[in-house]
Design a protein around this motif. Structure first.
Motif, PDB file in Angstrom:
ATOM      1  N   ASP A  23      40.101  47.950  49.932  1.00 51.19           N
ATOM      2  CA  ASP A  23      39.850  47.105  51.003  1.00 51.19           C
ATOM      3  C   ASP A  23      38.991  45.801  50.330  1.00 51.19           C
ATOM      4  OD1 ASP A  23      37.854  48.972  50.228  1.00 51.19           O
ATOM      5  OD2 ASP A  23      36.819  48.572  52.268  1.00 51.19           O
ATOM      6  N   LYS A  24      38.318  45.904  49.137  1.00 48.22           N
ATOM      7  CA  LYS A  24      37.651  44.850  48.569  1.00 48.22           C
ATOM      8  C   LYS A  24      38.220  44.432  47.492  1.00 48.22           C
ATOM      9  CE  LYS A  24      34.141  44.551  51.418  1.00 48.22           C
ATOM     10  NZ  LYS A  24      34.002  43.500  52.321  1.00 48.22           N
ATOM     11  N   ARG A  25      39.790  44.523  47.224  1.00 49.53           N
ATOM     12  CA  ARG A  25      40.832  44.525  46.192  1.00 49.53           C
ATOM     13  C   ARG A  25      40.010  44.514  44.995  1.00 49.53           C
ATOM     14  NH1 ARG A  25      42.478  44.224  50.536  1.00 49.53           N
ATOM     15  NH2 ARG A  25      43.740  42.581  51.629  1.00 49.53           N
ATOM     16  N   ASN A  26      39.298  45.863  44.902  1.00 49.68           N
ATOM     17  CA  ASN A  26      38.869  46.605  43.799  1.00 49.68           C
ATOM     18  C   ASN A  26      38.066  45.585  42.863  1.00 49.68           C
ATOM     19  OD1 ASN A  26      40.247  49.091  44.290  1.00 49.68           O
ATOM     20  ND2 ASN A  26      42.256  48.175  43.182  1.00 49.68           N
ATOM     21  N   GLY A  64      38.176  41.093  40.081  1.00 52.53           N
ATOM     22  CA  GLY A  64      36.952  40.401  39.275  1.00 52.53           C
ATOM     23  C   GLY A  64      35.612  40.931  39.508  1.00 52.53           C
ATOM     24  N   MET A  65      34.625  40.420  39.375  1.00 55.35           N
ATOM     25  CA  MET A  65      33.313  40.597  39.908  1.00 55.35           C
ATOM     26  C   MET A  65      32.909  40.605  41.282  1.00 55.35           C
ATOM     27  SD  MET A  65      32.950  41.453  36.956  1.00 55.35           S
ATOM     28  CE  MET A  65      31.514  42.464  37.133  1.00 55.35           C
ATOM     29  N   ASP A  66      32.391  41.458  42.099  1.00 58.44           N
ATOM     30  CA  ASP A  66      32.091  40.999  43.445  1.00 58.44           C
ATOM     31  C   ASP A  66      31.175  39.939  43.458  1.00 58.44           C
ATOM     32  OD1 ASP A  66      30.947  41.583  45.877  1.00 58.44           O
ATOM     33  OD2 ASP A  66      31.752  43.707  46.091  1.00 58.44           O
ATOM     34  N   LEU A  67      31.697  38.914  44.100  1.00 57.14           N
ATOM     35  CA  LEU A  67      30.757  37.726  44.325  1.00 57.14           C
ATOM     36  C   LEU A  67      29.456  38.101  45.253  1.00 57.14           C
ATOM     37  CD1 LEU A  67      33.297  34.772  44.704  1.00 57.14           C
ATOM     38  CD2 LEU A  67      32.731  36.057  42.345  1.00 57.14           C
ATOM     39  N   TYR A  70      27.653  41.658  43.125  1.00 57.00           N
ATOM     40  CA  TYR A  70      27.396  41.482  41.627  1.00 57.00           C
ATOM     41  C   TYR A  70      26.577  40.243  41.325  1.00 57.00           C
ATOM     42  CZ  TYR A  70      27.967  41.474  36.453  1.00 57.00           C
ATOM     43  OH  TYR A  70      27.963  41.448  35.487  1.00 57.00           O
ATOM     44  N   PHE A  71      26.902  39.164  42.247  1.00 56.33           N
ATOM     45  CA  PHE A  71      26.275  37.921  42.002  1.00 56.33           C
ATOM     46  C   PHE A  71      25.113  37.696  43.049  1.00 56.33           C
ATOM     47  CE2 PHE A  71      30.176  36.986  39.257  1.00 56.33           C
ATOM     48  CZ  PHE A  71      29.814  36.710  38.282  1.00 56.33           C
ATOM     49  N   ARG A  72      25.652  37.389  44.207  1.00 56.58           N
ATOM     50  CA  ARG A  72      24.610  36.880  45.163  1.00 56.58           C
ATOM     51  C   ARG A  72      23.388  37.780  45.182  1.00 56.58           C
ATOM     52  NH1 ARG A  72      26.739  34.414  50.460  1.00 56.58           N
ATOM     53  NH2 ARG A  72      26.992  36.353  51.351  1.00 56.58           N
ATOM     54  N   GLY A 109      48.651  44.883  40.382  1.00 56.80           N
ATOM     55  CA  GLY A 109      48.391  43.654  41.400  1.00 56.80           C
ATOM     56  C   GLY A 109      47.318  42.524  40.763  1.00 56.80           C
ATOM     57  N   TRP A 110      46.697  42.155  41.761  1.00 59.24           N
ATOM     58  CA  TRP A 110      45.692  40.974  41.421  1.00 59.24           C
ATOM     59  C   TRP A 110      44.920  41.386  40.247  1.00 59.24           C
ATOM     60  CZ3 TRP A 110      46.768  36.981  44.126  1.00 59.24           C
ATOM     61  CH2 TRP A 110      47.224  37.066  45.558  1.00 59.24           C
ATOM     62  N   CYS A 111      44.838  40.271  39.564  1.00 58.81           N
ATOM     63  CA  CYS A 111      43.887  40.547  38.048  1.00 58.81           C
ATOM     64  C   CYS A 111      42.886  39.271  37.850  1.00 58.81           C
ATOM     65  CB  CYS A 111      44.502  40.848  36.921  1.00 58.81           C
ATOM     66  SG  CYS A 111      43.595  41.189  35.391  1.00 58.81           S
ATOM     67  N   PHE A 112      41.756  38.985  38.408  1.00 53.00           N
ATOM     68  CA  PHE A 112      40.953  37.935  38.292  1.00 53.00           C
ATOM     69  C   PHE A 112      39.968  38.171  37.479  1.00 53.00           C
ATOM     70  CE2 PHE A 112      43.133  37.253  42.180  1.00 53.00           C
ATOM     71  CZ  PHE A 112      43.802  35.984  42.332  1.00 53.00           C
ATOM     72  N   GLY A 113      39.310  37.101  36.911  1.00 54.20           N
ATOM     73  CA  GLY A 113      37.897  36.860  36.094  1.00 54.20           C
ATOM     74  C   GLY A 113      37.521  37.862  35.424  1.00 54.20           C
ATOM     75  N   GLY A 114      36.442  38.493  35.824  1.00 53.18           N
ATOM     76  CA  GLY A 114      35.811  39.607  35.266  1.00 53.18           C
ATOM     77  C   GLY A 114      36.822  40.640  35.079  1.00 53.18           C
ATOM     78  N   GLY A 115      38.051  40.969  35.684  1.00 51.10           N
ATOM     79  CA  GLY A 115      38.972  41.685  35.467  1.00 51.10           C
ATOM     80  C   GLY A 115      39.377  41.649  33.869  1.00 51.10           C
ATOM     81  N   SER A 136      39.921  32.607  37.760  1.00 53.59           N
ATOM     82  CA  SER A 136      39.640  31.652  38.976  1.00 53.59           C
ATOM     83  C   SER A 136      38.317  31.093  39.134  1.00 53.59           C
ATOM     84  CB  SER A 136      39.734  32.628  40.104  1.00 53.59           C
ATOM     85  OG  SER A 136      39.397  33.724  39.928  1.00 53.59           O
ATOM     86  N   GLU A 137      37.380  31.587  37.929  1.00 50.99           N
ATOM     87  CA  GLU A 137      36.044  31.090  37.769  1.00 50.99           C
ATOM     88  C   GLU A 137      35.812  29.621  38.153  1.00 50.99           C
ATOM     89  OE1 GLU A 137      37.426  33.180  36.001  1.00 50.99           O
ATOM     90  OE2 GLU A 137      35.846  34.731  34.859  1.00 50.99           O
ATOM     91  N   ILE A 138      36.920  28.660  37.607  1.00 53.86           N
ATOM     92  CA  ILE A 138      36.670  27.315  37.731  1.00 53.86           C
ATOM     93  C   ILE A 138      36.852  26.996  39.283  1.00 53.86           C
ATOM     94  CG2 ILE A 138      39.317  26.649  37.292  1.00 53.86           C
ATOM     95  CD1 ILE A 138      36.406  24.964  35.636  1.00 53.86           C
ATOM     96  N   ASN A 139      37.603  27.896  40.033  1.00 52.82           N
ATOM     97  CA  ASN A 139      37.879  27.426  41.486  1.00 52.82           C
ATOM     98  C   ASN A 139      36.531  27.767  42.133  1.00 52.82           C
ATOM     99  OD1 ASN A 139      40.633  27.042  41.146  1.00 52.82           O
ATOM    100  ND2 ASN A 139      41.126  29.037  41.429  1.00 52.82           N
ATOM    101  N   TRP A 140      35.528  28.401  41.815  1.00 55.33           N
ATOM    102  CA  TRP A 140      34.247  28.691  42.514  1.00 55.33           C
ATOM    103  C   TRP A 140      33.080  27.916  41.749  1.00 55.33           C
ATOM    104  CZ3 TRP A 140      30.579  32.368  41.243  1.00 55.33           C
ATOM    105  CH2 TRP A 140      30.669  33.483  40.217  1.00 55.33           C
ATOM    106  N   GLY A 141      33.366  27.360  40.441  1.00 53.38           N
ATOM    107  CA  GLY A 141      32.456  26.548  40.038  1.00 53.38           C
ATOM    108  C   GLY A 141      31.798  26.940  38.982  1.00 53.38           C
TER     109      GLY A 141
END
Ligand code: ACO
Length: 269
Positions: A23-26, A64-67, A70-72, A109-115, A136-141
């Motif tokens: 449900d959180k796209r892993n 990827g990482m849970d924004l 993991y981050f905020r 399926g989806w594989c982003f950034g931290g993945g 996709s890191e560049i997409n969120w700066g």
């Protein structure tokens, strides 16, 4: 409630480990990172596990990482918490890079950034043609951190790595194979069958030789030719300490017994 973030079962010598936050796209939160380390530890030296496959439940491999977590939320707790959560994620990726058993990323399926950390950590990677990859890191700066930039520079031609990192554009499994981010891509409905076929091929081999070989491939990449030559002699001699009969038996079955040909397949163990 950390137990469910990773699902796994063992069947016919293969440990099927799955990111389990569909449900959180892993995406990887601290709880998942901690649990994954425990699961890897539990499986690593089991006699009934010869190969480990890492895939994801639902439509994602890992987003990827849970924004949020993991981050905020971690950053809100201060530097100590940030370093702790980095240690947890980088820790299991490192454990996977040097895992006792050969590993296959089955990218469903989806594989982003931290993945890309665990993707690179797996020795082989087979993707669904329908899977989607992006830095996709560049997409969120931010820049692709957590090793992701190193992963694409190690695996891809430089122009493709640069384009991938600067644009954050999605590529599918076929393009990921063309750019050498994965070994190959097959239609999603054939993915598990193909991964099982490759895993079975590995299960036929001598386990000590597999571990020595996978480590050698990663180590020599960073070495000069002379250093690699020396390392490989020593690595084989070290492997002989744990498996002193394997190679002799391989030679015996070919030369004396004439029961198989090493050029065509593995000796009988
Ligand atoms: N971090 C935190 N939450 C996430 C993440 C993530 N990386 N990815 C997905 N989620 C959450 C969504 O917020 C949503 O939560 P909600 O149900 O509470 O609203 C849920 O997972 C489902 O996500 P959707 O976006 O609704 O799913 P959809 O299938 O439409 O889209 C996609 C999937 C494209 C993967 C999208 O979720 C996405 O862009 N995720 C972020 C991908 C990303 O850029 N990851 C970071 C890479 S950089 C790094 O890892 C350092």
């Amino acid at each position: 409630m950390t137990a469910d973030t990773v699902a796994y079962h063992v069947a016919d010598g293969i440990a099927w480990v799955r990111f389990n936050r569909p449900d959180k796209r892993n995406c990887m939160n601290p709880a998942l990172n901690r649990r994954m380390m425990e699961v890897l530890d539990e499986l690593e030296f089991r006699d009934d596990v010869g190969v480990l496959v890492l895939s994801g439940e639902g439509s994602a491999w890992s987003a990827g990482m849970d924004l949020k977590e993991y981050f905020r939320e971690t950053e809100a707790k201060g530097l100590g918490a940030v370093r702790q959560s980095q240690r947890e994620s980088y820790g299991w990726w490192r454990a996977l890079r040097w895992y006792q058993k050969p590993t296959i990323a089955m990218v469903n399926g989806w594989c982003f950034g931290g993945g890309y950390g665990p993707l690179y950590a797996c020795d082989l990677a087979i993707a669904a043609e329908e899977a989607k990859f992006a830095l996709s890191e560049i997409n969120w700066g931010i820049l692709p951190g957590g090793g992701a930039t190193k992963v694409v520079v190690d695996l891809m031609p430089l122009r493709d790595a640069m384009y991938h990192a600067l644009t954050g554009e999605l590529i599918d499994g076929r393009k990921a194979a063309e750019w050498r981010l994965v070994n190959e891509a097959v239609p999603l409905d054939q993915l598990q069958e193909r991964v099982t076929q490759v895993a079975r091929m590995l299960l036929e081999k001598n386990p000590a030789a597999l571990k020595a070989t996978k480590d050698a491939v990663r180590r020599v990449k960073e070495m000069t030719y002379d250093n690699a030559e020396d390392y490989l002699v020593r690595a084989q001699e070290a492997a002989n300490f744990h498996d002193n009969t394997g190679r002799k038996e391989g030679i015996r079955q070919f030369i004396d017994e004439k029961s198989y040909k090493p050029g065509l397949g593995a000796y009988r163990r």
